[in-house]
Design a protein around this motif. Structure first.
Motif, PDB file in Angstrom:
ATOM      1  N   GLY A  81      -0.817  12.093 -64.467  1.00  0.00           N
ATOM      2  CA  GLY A  81      -0.892  10.650 -64.634  1.00  0.00           C
ATOM      3  C   GLY A  81      -2.184  10.109 -64.073  1.00  0.00           C
ATOM      4  N   ASN A  82      -2.248   8.801 -63.900  1.00  0.00           N
ATOM      5  CA  ASN A  82      -3.461   8.151 -63.401  1.00  0.00           C
ATOM      6  C   ASN A  82      -3.628   8.469 -61.921  1.00  0.00           C
ATOM      7  OD1 ASN A  82      -3.649   7.131 -65.945  1.00  0.00           O
ATOM      8  ND2 ASN A  82      -3.475   4.977 -65.369  1.00  0.00           N
ATOM      9  N   GLN A 125       3.848  12.061 -71.508  1.00  0.00           N
ATOM     10  CA  GLN A 125       5.138  11.817 -72.134  1.00  0.00           C
ATOM     11  C   GLN A 125       5.570  12.945 -73.059  1.00  0.00           C
ATOM     12  OE1 GLN A 125       5.909   7.784 -73.554  1.00  0.00           O
ATOM     13  NE2 GLN A 125       3.988   7.110 -72.657  1.00  0.00           N
ATOM     14  N   PRO A 143      -3.045   4.573 -69.602  1.00  0.00           N
ATOM     15  CA  PRO A 143      -3.140   6.002 -69.304  1.00  0.00           C
ATOM     16  C   PRO A 143      -4.557   6.535 -69.508  1.00  0.00           C
ATOM     17  CG  PRO A 143      -2.066   5.656 -71.409  1.00  0.00           C
ATOM     18  CD  PRO A 143      -2.230   4.304 -70.812  1.00  0.00           C
ATOM     19  N   GLN A 178      -0.954   3.357 -61.670  1.00  0.00           N
ATOM     20  CA  GLN A 178      -0.205   4.368 -62.403  1.00  0.00           C
ATOM     21  C   GLN A 178       0.251   3.842 -63.757  1.00  0.00           C
ATOM     22  OE1 GLN A 178       0.041   7.425 -61.284  1.00  0.00           O
ATOM     23  NE2 GLN A 178       1.184   8.200 -63.035  1.00  0.00           N
ATOM     24  N   ARG A 179       0.599   2.577 -63.811  1.00  0.00           N
ATOM     25  CA  ARG A 179       1.052   1.981 -65.067  1.00  0.00           C
ATOM     26  C   ARG A 179       0.868   0.466 -64.988  1.00  0.00           C
ATOM     27  NH1 ARG A 179       5.214   3.947 -62.347  1.00  0.00           N
ATOM     28  NH2 ARG A 179       5.286   5.776 -63.706  1.00  0.00           N
ATOM     29  N   SER A 185       2.450   4.385 -73.848  1.00  0.00           N
ATOM     30  CA  SER A 185       1.860   3.488 -72.856  1.00  0.00           C
ATOM     31  C   SER A 185       0.636   2.768 -73.389  1.00  0.00           C
ATOM     32  CB  SER A 185       1.498   4.261 -71.588  1.00  0.00           C
ATOM     33  OG  SER A 185       0.850   5.466 -71.916  1.00  0.00           O
TER      34      SER A 185
END
Length: 549
Positions: free
Chosen positions: A84-85, A109, A237, A261-262, A525
């Motif tokens: 992830g980030n 994902q 992302p 992260q999101r 995302s």
């Protein structure tokens, strides 16, 4: 560089070319200037507690380069990253870009079989994962039947059979590596209806002099008016093309990069003001959710630090964008592009207000063609498939997929992102949907994006997706999946209310004939709808309509 280069710049709202002298585009290392000028300034920080100064980032990147070189990787070897980030993912990115390697960011994902396909397809020699995806990475390696030279997990402890990477970095050399050369990025796109496809484009040229990347960044920085100081915010992302590039550009131009992260609407507003964010990238879904925040949260937002907010990733409902401009001012710049060919069109806020719904004009020297189903050009105003025409040297191909490459092309340098739309007399592009998504009902075309935009304007609707189902009488009928806003009270008449709302704004044949209310619309995302999941629900009978007209 031995020859003059064409840079791009904004002139009167349009992207233009400008010839520059070779010495303007020369720089040995991508972050050397920032290390020399501001070594103790923060370069990047994420939500996991990682925060690096420019000097510390330089040291970490050097260690990554030395670590990767220790595995005797051939030039152009692939380094797959399932994360992830996170700051380590961005360190790996920079290490590959400085060492002639190709980094392959993988969508977190994806399932283990899908990740396994990417690992096998790209022929990776190194697999790296964050702690949350270690088990997925390990399973995917097994499914792909590959034996990477290094399979490691972030952190200090081995996990799921993967080696811990931090002990390896601690003994790697921290001094400036010799013989640096340009690396590249290979992003995988699609996967919603089949295997993800690796995109090979000419944005990065593996093994070219490192100055090639700086020259490319300089062209894009000038074209897009990327800030060289302040703070950039990453909320999408990093493994998708647009969040990736609209973070990499300001970061390597000198901005501090904040990594979330999101996306969270309220937190994004708070961060922009508290951290004085100058630039970020959003998708239309983000804009809708920002507008749906409670009035007391919206009224506290100042946004005085914002220099430019880029948005794209799909058509933005006209009323949504108009409200955002009214709220945030003329900082929202829209683009049209895709992983395959990058940026294709740009429109500034002033031009958009004169032509609501447009995604801009082609970036010179590129141009657009609108092509009919019989593969002939369509005049201005006519609908068809949108093709981009550019120098064949800047073309793209799908890795290991010549048939799909050919299907996207009319000829060398003439390709489509798979969108439909039209051009006006001045060359401004308007999108209407995706190839194959158009609904033909009673011989008349219905464009799902138009209906979705209307539905999303209703205050009770958080999200909506429209597509066609088979109908014995009309051939197809439009149906809608709707995600309601739980904060808006419902009185049991929602279907009737939405139907009346649509009929006041759309011709009768465009109004959905059935609605299905779901807890959440499945989206990537990036905002891309996972339509195949909704179609499967409908066809399987698990998504029976709440109304049929």
């Amino acid at each position: 560089m031995s020859c003059a280069r064409d840079l791009l710049e904004i002139v009167d709202g349009r992207v233009q070319t400008r010839n520059v002298r070779p010495e303007e585009s020369q720089m040995a290392q991508l972050i050397t200037a920032h290390v020399q000028v501001r070594p103790e300034a923060t370069a990047v920080q994420d939500e996991h507690g990682a925060s690096l100064t420019w000097q510390a980032l330089d040291t970490r990147v050097n260690r990554w380069i030395d670590l990767l070189r220790g595995y005797d990787l051939e030039p152009h070897s692939r380094v797959a990253v399932l994360a992830g980030n996170r700051t380590p993912a961005l360190e790996i990115l920079l290490a590959c870009l400085h060492s002639g390697l190709i980094v392959v960011p993988i969508n977190v994902q994806l399932t283990p079989p899908e990740v396994g396909h990417v690992l096998r397809d790209c022929g990776c020699q190194v697999v790296l994962a964050d702690e949350q995806r270690a088990a997925t990475a390990r399973e995917a390696v097994g499914l792909a039947s590959i034996r990477p030279r290094l399979a490691a997990v972030f952190g200090h402890r081995p996990l799921a059979g993967l080696e811990a990477v931090e002990p390896l970095l601690e003994v790697a050399r921290a001094d400036e590596p010799a013989s640096q050369s340009s690396g590249a990025v290979m992003l995988y796109t699609g996967g919603s209806t089949g295997h993800p496809k690796g995109v090979v484009n000419r944005l990065f040229i593996p093994s070219a002099p490192i100055g090639h990347i700086e020259a490319m960044l300089a062209r894009m920085r000038r074209a897009l008016d990327i800030p060289t100081e302040g703070t950039a915010l990453l909320v999408g992302p990093w493994y998708h093309a647009a969040p990736f590039m609209f973070s990499l550009l300001p970061w390597l131009s000198g901005c501090r990069l904040l990594v979330h992260q999101r996306f969270d609407a309220a937190r994004t507003l708070h961060t922009i003001d508290a951290e004085q964010v100058a630039t970020t990238h959003l998708v239309p879904t983000h804009l809708v959710r920002l507008l749906r925040l409670p009035p007391e949260i919206r009224s506290n937002f100042r946004g005085t630090s914002l220099h430019r907010v880029w948005h794209g990733g799909g058509p933005c409902p006209v009323e949504v964008k108009r409200q955002m401009i009214d709220w945030w001012g003329p900082v929202l710049w829209e683009y049209y592009g895709a992983t395959e060919g990058g940026l294709a069109a740009v429109i500034d806020p002033q031009s958009w207000l004169q032509r609501p719904g447009s995604v801009g004009r082609a970036v010179p020297p590129d141009g657009f063609l609108v092509i009919s189903p019989d593969r002939t050009p369509v005049p201005a105003g006519g609908e068809g498939t949108i093709y981009l025409r550019r120098d064949p040297e800047r073309d793209f191909e799908y890795h290991n997929a010549p048939e799909q490459t050919a299907a996207a092309h009319l000829g060398p340098g003439v390709f489509t992102y798979g969108d439909t739309g039209h051009l006006d007399e001045d060359g401004y592009l308007y999108l209407t949907g995706r190839v194959g998504d158009s609904i033909i009902s009673g011989g008349v075309n219905i464009y799902p994006s138009e209906v979705e935009g209307i539905l999303q304007e209703h205050p009770a609707v958080r999200d909506a997706v429209v597509f066609g189902i088979t109908d014995d009488e009309y051939g197809q009928q439009a149906v809608a999946f709707v995600e309601l806003d739980p904060a808006v009270p419902q009185d049991g008449r929602t279907t009737e209310i939405l139907d009346q709302f649509c009929r006041r704004r759309l011709a009768g044949y465009k109004v959905p004939r059935a609605y299905r209310f779901v807890r959440a619309i499945p989206r990537e995302s990036t905002g891309k709808t996972r339509r195949h999941l909704l179609r499967e629900q409908w066809l399987s009978g698990t998504a029976s309509p709440s109304r049929r007209a």
